[in-house]
Design a protein around this motif. Structure first.
Motif, PDB file in Angstrom:
ATOM      1  N   ARG A  78       0.823  -1.212   0.000  1.00 54.10           N
ATOM      2  CA  ARG A  78       0.000   0.000   0.000  1.00 54.10           C
ATOM      3  C   ARG A  78       0.860   1.267   0.000  1.00 54.10           C
ATOM      4  O   ARG A  78       0.589   2.211  -0.722  1.00 54.10           O
ATOM      5  N   GLU A  79       1.873   1.260   0.838  1.00 54.61           N
ATOM      6  CA  GLU A  79       2.738   2.449   0.931  1.00 54.61           C
ATOM      7  C   GLU A  79       4.162   2.035   0.609  1.00 54.61           C
ATOM      8  O   GLU A  79       4.883   1.542   1.460  1.00 54.61           O
ATOM      9  N   ARG A  80       4.549   2.267  -0.638  1.00 54.12           N
ATOM     10  CA  ARG A  80       5.915   1.917  -1.034  1.00 54.12           C
ATOM     11  C   ARG A  80       6.852   3.059  -0.692  1.00 54.12           C
ATOM     12  O   ARG A  80       6.494   4.218  -0.867  1.00 54.12           O
ATOM     13  N   ASN A  81       8.043   2.688  -0.261  1.00 53.85           N
ATOM     14  CA  ASN A  81       9.059   3.720  -0.062  1.00 53.85           C
ATOM     15  C   ASN A  81      10.169   3.547  -1.093  1.00 53.85           C
ATOM     16  O   ASN A  81      10.106   2.657  -1.947  1.00 53.85           O
ATOM     17  N   VAL A  82      11.188   4.361  -1.006  1.00 54.28           N
ATOM     18  CA  VAL A  82      12.259   4.330  -1.998  1.00 54.28           C
ATOM     19  C   VAL A  82      12.980   2.986  -1.985  1.00 54.28           C
ATOM     20  O   VAL A  82      13.470   2.508  -3.013  1.00 54.28           O
ATOM     21  N   VAL A  83      13.020   2.327  -0.809  1.00 55.28           N
ATOM     22  CA  VAL A  83      13.666   1.014  -0.708  1.00 55.28           C
ATOM     23  C   VAL A  83      12.894  -0.013  -1.528  1.00 55.28           C
ATOM     24  O   VAL A  83      13.492  -0.862  -2.209  1.00 55.28           O
ATOM     25  N   SER A  84      11.561   0.044  -1.466  1.00 50.66           N
ATOM     26  CA  SER A  84      10.727  -0.897  -2.226  1.00 50.66           C
ATOM     27  C   SER A  84      11.026  -0.779  -3.711  1.00 50.66           C
ATOM     28  O   SER A  84      11.257  -1.788  -4.405  1.00 50.66           O
ATOM     29  N   TRP A  85      10.985   0.451  -4.211  1.00 51.05           N
ATOM     30  CA  TRP A  85      11.221   0.676  -5.641  1.00 51.05           C
ATOM     31  C   TRP A  85      12.651   0.276  -6.035  1.00 51.05           C
ATOM     32  O   TRP A  85      12.866  -0.417  -7.037  1.00 51.05           O
TER      33      TRP A  85
END
Length: 800
Positions: A234-241
């Motif tokens: 639901r809430e991606r951060n820069v680490v996810s991408w």
């Protein structure tokens, strides 16, 4: 005075960052007021400050003060001392305090386990965990988190699974941090399906958990599952991408990585450089440069990544141009360029750039030393190594690797021993790097010492180190030890299976190699071209012609592997050894690749074995045309003539070698005695024990004659008197090494010898009988294979 420097004042000094002043007052001034000491909380406050600032010296001063002045040393204060030493990375001191605590509690144990896990001493962390359980203290969630971290770092899957069972049994599985550590352990061990099971059972998940699972899918190339999971966050951060981009790019899914990069809402420097590195890794340098130019702003890291991208893809000139354009270079930039030049074989330019660096750190020195080693400039690398102002584990490892890769095996072992005397901690790369030196010298004793070091440091779970151990034991002729290491491996990759198959091959265990290949297929591991080199070699040494044909066909038809020259060379060797000369010739004529020097040498070797002079002369002429300076065909042809007593033809070969400036490498043998390697050259009299060695050879000659042995004069290439021929044969390097081993080892000890050339037939026959006379097992590794002599027999069954 005591009132002025009370508890509150000492705490205030620590809070203001004046730790040294606080410790100075505590240690020096409170000595004048022995009736007034800080309370427990103040000691704890000061020790916490020492830990936070990693001030080991001040921490030791406080510890000394506590030891001298405080009567009560309970668990709480002991825990604070353990904590301080652990944070200051002084695990030896932490252990000393730990051992003095009368009743350590779970907090004490947790601190010790965590400290060892974080410092890379996983085996010690696991040992502490098991010791804790034996004392009756039950682990809590913090215990499991630390021990799982240790298992993850070592890829210790079996221990991790055992912990998983205990976690479920103790009811800790639902706790977020425990579940996260368990998930990470399975990901690091490459068990993505197990990780997903843990993930699905977690009642709550934070972004760290999502990113760990996401990274596991992405890094293992499971694109569809990664994208599906990515869509659920639901809430991606820069680490996810960035995890997705880097994982996809690393596994060759460049288009998918680029698509995500374009869609990423808040691209930062890390995501840009990850995409650039992905392009570079797969040789798409133009696209990497285009992306680099599009960057809205570039930091030093981006410049360094792009410079490395050019250098790694053999565009050293473009890398240098970019380096020169760089607005502000840091030490990493210089080091990257030095490495890039060295990696492209431009060592002189790398050295020149290194000397002009405005500042150098240990990484700079390491880069230039590694570059010299990789390009065969070992003497220069050693000179730079000794000039280094300070060395770390990478420095030692790079130098040891450079020596090993270039055949400086004795120097590598010497460096390793020197390293052990320093305070530099060995790592898995160091241990994996020194084992090939032991393997090539046949230094089993020193190899076993390294194995003990591997176990002490917990690296036996490291698949690369375990592979190197299998290879070392196999090349030292201790095939049972190689099997034991292989059987105990928790994880095996294609290199593990191939190393064991090749080990069986060189030790003459052809059937065992083929049986292991069947197990490899059942395990789901796909063999590569090197595996088939090992299998064909096994068939060659064991005379398994039909099996070899089947393996060759299986490689092509089932595994779709195109035969290399090496595979074809082994097939020629297989047929030639078996005396199928016409089939070998026919195979060469139909080879899918052009036969090279090695292929024709294999056929000439078969001609020598089966005394086919007509074909041998024809093959030799072809070899002289291919490489007129290579001594191998001249020696084989001379041996072929010697076997037929054609001494005039041998002299013609000798003259030909002299006229063409061909130099034959002298026979050289090595033997390890008392963990020291001794070298012998045929006819050599330079060894300090030469007198004793010659006396032992004389004694053995007499015993051989009594046993009915007669020297095979066909293996002397000089047309000299029979007595002189016997003398020449008696002083071959392998016999000198054998005599040295017999007089310097106790009865019953196995003698292990390594020779750089193929063992001569006379020595082979003599050593068989000697093994029965002296009641010793003798293991000889020549240029082709192992010979295990015992009770008058050889493992090769005279098929070599």
């Amino acid at each position: 005075m005591a009132a002025v420097y009370g508890n509150g004042n000492l705490r205030a000094l620590c809070k203001e960052g004046r730790l040294k002043e606080a410790v100075h007052i505590l240690v020096l001034r409170c000595m004048d007021f022995q009736s007034t000491y800080p309370d427990f909380s103040t000691y704890a406050y000061i020790l916490q400050a020492c830990a936070t600032q990693k001030s080991l010296l001040e921490g030791k001063l406080v510890h000394a003060h506590i030891t001298q002045t405080v009567q009560f040393q309970g668990t709480i204060l002991g825990n604070m001392l353990v904590f301080m030493y652990a944070k200051c990375s002084s695990l030896e001191d932490a252990r000393k305090v730990f051992d003095q605590i009368p009743q350590p509690n779970v907090v004490t144990w947790n601190m010790m386990i965590a400290a060892h896990a974080k410092s890379g001493q996983g085996i010690q962390a696991l040992k502490l965990y098991y010791d804790m359980k034996q004392t009756g203290i039950q682990p809590n969630q913090f215990t499991f988190v630390s021990v799982l971290q240790a298992c993850a770092a070592m890829s210790a899957l079996e221990q991790g699974k055992e912990l998983h069972g205990e976690i479920v049994g103790g009811g800790f599985e639902s706790q977020l941090f425990v579940g996260s550590a368990l998930l990470n352990m399975y990901v690091k061990c490459g068990r993505i399906d197990n990780a997903r099971q843990v993930f699905d059972k977690m009642p709550q998940r934070d972004l760290v958990v999502w990113n760990t699972m996401l990274g596991g899918y992405a890094q293992s190339g499971r694109v569809d599952e990664a994208l599906e999971l990515f869509g659920e966050i639901r809430e991606r951060n820069v680490v996810s991408w960035t995890s997705m981009i880097a994982g996809f790019a690393r596994n060759g899914y460049i288009e998918e990585a680029r698509k995500l990069f374009v869609e990423m809402p808040g691209r930062n420097m890390v995501s840009w450089t990850a995409m650039i590195a992905g392009y570079a890794q797969h040789g798409r340098v133009d696209e990497a440069m285009k992306l680099f130019e599009e960057m809205p702003e570039k930091d030093a890291t981006a410049w360094n990544v792009m410079i490395a991208a050019f250098a790694q893809n053999e565009f050293a000139d473009e890398a240098m141009k970019l380096f020169q354009k760089m607005p502000k270079r840091n030490v990493v930039s210089w080091t990257t360029m030095v490495s890039g030049l060295a990696d492209n074989g431009r060592v002189d330019e790398a050295l020149k750039l290194f000397r002009t660096m405005p500042e150098r750190d240990v990484a700079s020195w390491n880069a230039v030393i590694a570059g010299c080693g990789q390009n065969g400039r070992v003497d220069e690398a050693l000179r730079l190594f000794h000039e280094m102002p300070s060395r770390n584990v990478v420095s030692w490892t790079a130098m040891i690797a450079g020596c090993t890769q270039n055949g400086y095996f004795c120097e590598a072992l010497k460096l390793f021993k020197e390293m052990q005397l320093t305070r530099v901690k060995l790592n898995s790369d160091t241990l994996g790097g020194i084992l090939p030196a032991c393997a090539n010298l046949g230094a089993l004793g020193q190899g076993k010492e390294v194995h003990e070091d591997v176990i002490r440091r917990g690296f036996q779970f490291n698949v690369c180190v375990a592979n190197a151990l299998v290879d070392m034991y196999a090349k030292c002729g201790s095939i049972l030890d190689a099997c034991n290491v292989f059987e105990r491996m928790y994880q095996r990759n294609v290199i593990s299976w191939t190393s064991m198959i090749s080990g069986y091959a060189m030790n003459g265990c052809g059937k065992e190699a083929l049986q292991l290949f069947e197990q490899m297929q059942q395990s789901g591991i796909c063999p590569d071209h090197v595996t088939f080199v090992g299998l064909l070699s096994a068939c060659c040494h064991a005379g398994l012609v039909d099996d070899g044909r089947q393996i060759f066909d299986c490689m092509i038809q089932y595994y779709q592997i195109t035969p290399s020259v090496e595979h074809c060379c082994l097939m020629v060797d297989l047929l030639g050894r078996a005396g199928r000369m016409h089939e070998a010739q026919d195979f060469i004529n139909k080879m899918p690749v052009k036969p090279d020097f090695a292929v024709w040498v294999s056929l000439l070797g078969a001609c020598r074995k089966h005394t086919d002079i007509h074909l041998g002369e024809s093959v030799a002429e072809r070899l002289f045309e291919l490489d007129p300076k290579n001594a191998a065909p001249y020696v084989l042809l001379a041996n072929l003539y010697a076997a037929s007593g054609r001494w005039d033809d041998i002299q013609k070969v000798r003259k030909m070698m002299k006229d063409r400036g061909v130099i034959k490498n002298p026979g050289q043998s090595w033997i390890e005695v008392n963990k020291q390697v001794h070298a012998f050259v045929s006819g050599d009299r330079s060894h300090p024990q030469t007198k004793e060695i010659l006396a032992e050879l004389e004694r053995l000659s007499g015993l051989l004659i009594e046993a009915g042995y007669v020297s095979d004069m066909r293996f002397v290439l000089n047309n000299v008197e029979e007595e002189q021929k016997g003398h020449i044969l008696c002083h071959h390097s392998e016999k000198l090494a054998l005599a040295f081993g017999l007089i310097n080892t106790s009865p019953g000890t196995t003698i292990r010898i390594v020779k750089n050339l193929r063992v001569c037939g006379d020595c082979h026959s003599a050593i068989k009988i000697i093994s029965k006379i002296v009641l010793r097992a003798i293991v000889l590794r020549d240029a082709n294979r192992f010979h295990h002599f015992k009770d008058g027999y050889c493992s090769c069954r005279d098929y070599w």
